[in-house]
Design a protein around this motif. Structure first.
Motif, PDB file in Angstrom:
ATOM      1  N   PRO A   1       0.734  -1.300  -0.171  1.00 20.70           N
ATOM      2  CA  PRO A   1       0.002  -0.298   0.098  1.00 20.70           C
ATOM      3  C   PRO A   1       0.739   1.433   0.295  1.00 20.70           C
ATOM      4  N   GLU A   2       0.411   2.409  -0.563  1.00 19.88           N
ATOM      5  CA  GLU A   2       0.986   3.314  -0.423  1.00 19.88           C
ATOM      6  C   GLU A   2       2.053   3.852   0.731  1.00 19.88           C
ATOM      7  N   GLU A   3       1.303   4.108   1.745  1.00 19.96           N
ATOM      8  CA  GLU A   3       1.718   4.395   3.138  1.00 19.96           C
ATOM      9  C   GLU A   3       3.380   3.303   3.466  1.00 19.96           C
ATOM     10  N   ASP A   4       3.192   2.366   3.234  1.00 18.79           N
ATOM     11  CA  ASP A   4       4.503   1.493   3.197  1.00 18.79           C
ATOM     12  C   ASP A   4       5.626   1.596   2.185  1.00 18.79           C
ATOM     13  N   LYS A   5       4.819   1.982   0.891  1.00 23.47           N
ATOM     14  CA  LYS A   5       5.460   2.074  -0.040  1.00 23.47           C
ATOM     15  C   LYS A   5       6.935   3.710   0.413  1.00 23.47           C
ATOM     16  N   LYS A   6       6.003   4.620   1.031  1.00 25.10           N
ATOM     17  CA  LYS A   6       6.894   5.547   1.536  1.00 25.10           C
ATOM     18  C   LYS A   6       7.323   5.072   2.843  1.00 25.10           C
ATOM     19  N   LYS A   7       6.914   4.384   3.496  1.00 28.71           N
ATOM     20  CA  LYS A   7       7.818   4.515   4.702  1.00 28.71           C
ATOM     21  C   LYS A   7       8.993   3.742   4.084  1.00 28.71           C
TER      22      LYS A   7
END
Length: 141
Positions: free
Chosen positions: A55-61
């Motif tokens: 998910p986007e949040e995990d990609k960002k992290k």
């Protein structure tokens, strides 16, 4: 419907792999060395797989961990010492002197990371003086 996904040479349930990737971000920078969930496999799970599944949040992290790892492991880059600044500075060998400037407009010495208006020797003396004074305080206790 069960969705299978090929990760390295193993077919796996996609939701399990996505959960595995998502959970790995709780390991901090350890997620950068993520391996296939199959215990008998040592294949790396790279950024391309994370970008495809997470998910986007995990990609960002994951990207933040990757950036921090690069800056902190590279001898030619340092984080700007200004409180709240999120920029890093690269030092180019062969430069005359150790003066560097951050995008935030802070100028500092590459060696001691102090404001360029203070000489490195003065900073070293100040640190030594402060540590000696704190040692003296231990005698009073």
């Amino acid at each position: 419907m069960l969705l299978l996904l090929r990760l390295c040479c193993h077919l796996m349930n996609a939701s399990i792999v996505i959960g595995y990737i998502s959970t790995s971000k709780n390991d901090g920078r350890g997620c950068l060395t993520l391996r296939c969930p199959n215990p008998s496999c040592g294949s790396a799970v790279g950024q391309d797989m994370i970008n495809l599944l997470a998910p986007e949040e995990d990609k960002k992290k994951y990207s933040q961990y990757l950036l921090h790892s690069y800056i902190e492991d590279n001898r030619k880059t340092k984080w700007c010492p200004t409180p709240g600044c999120e920029y890093a500075v690269e030092y180019f060998a062969g430069r005359e002197g150790y003066d560097v400037s951050c995008q935030c407009s802070f100028n500092f010495c590459w060696n001691c990371t102090e404001d360029r208006s203070i000489e490195c020797g003065t900073v070293a003396q100040w640190i030594m003086k402060n540590s000696a004074e704190s040692e003296n305080m231990n005698w009073y206790r």
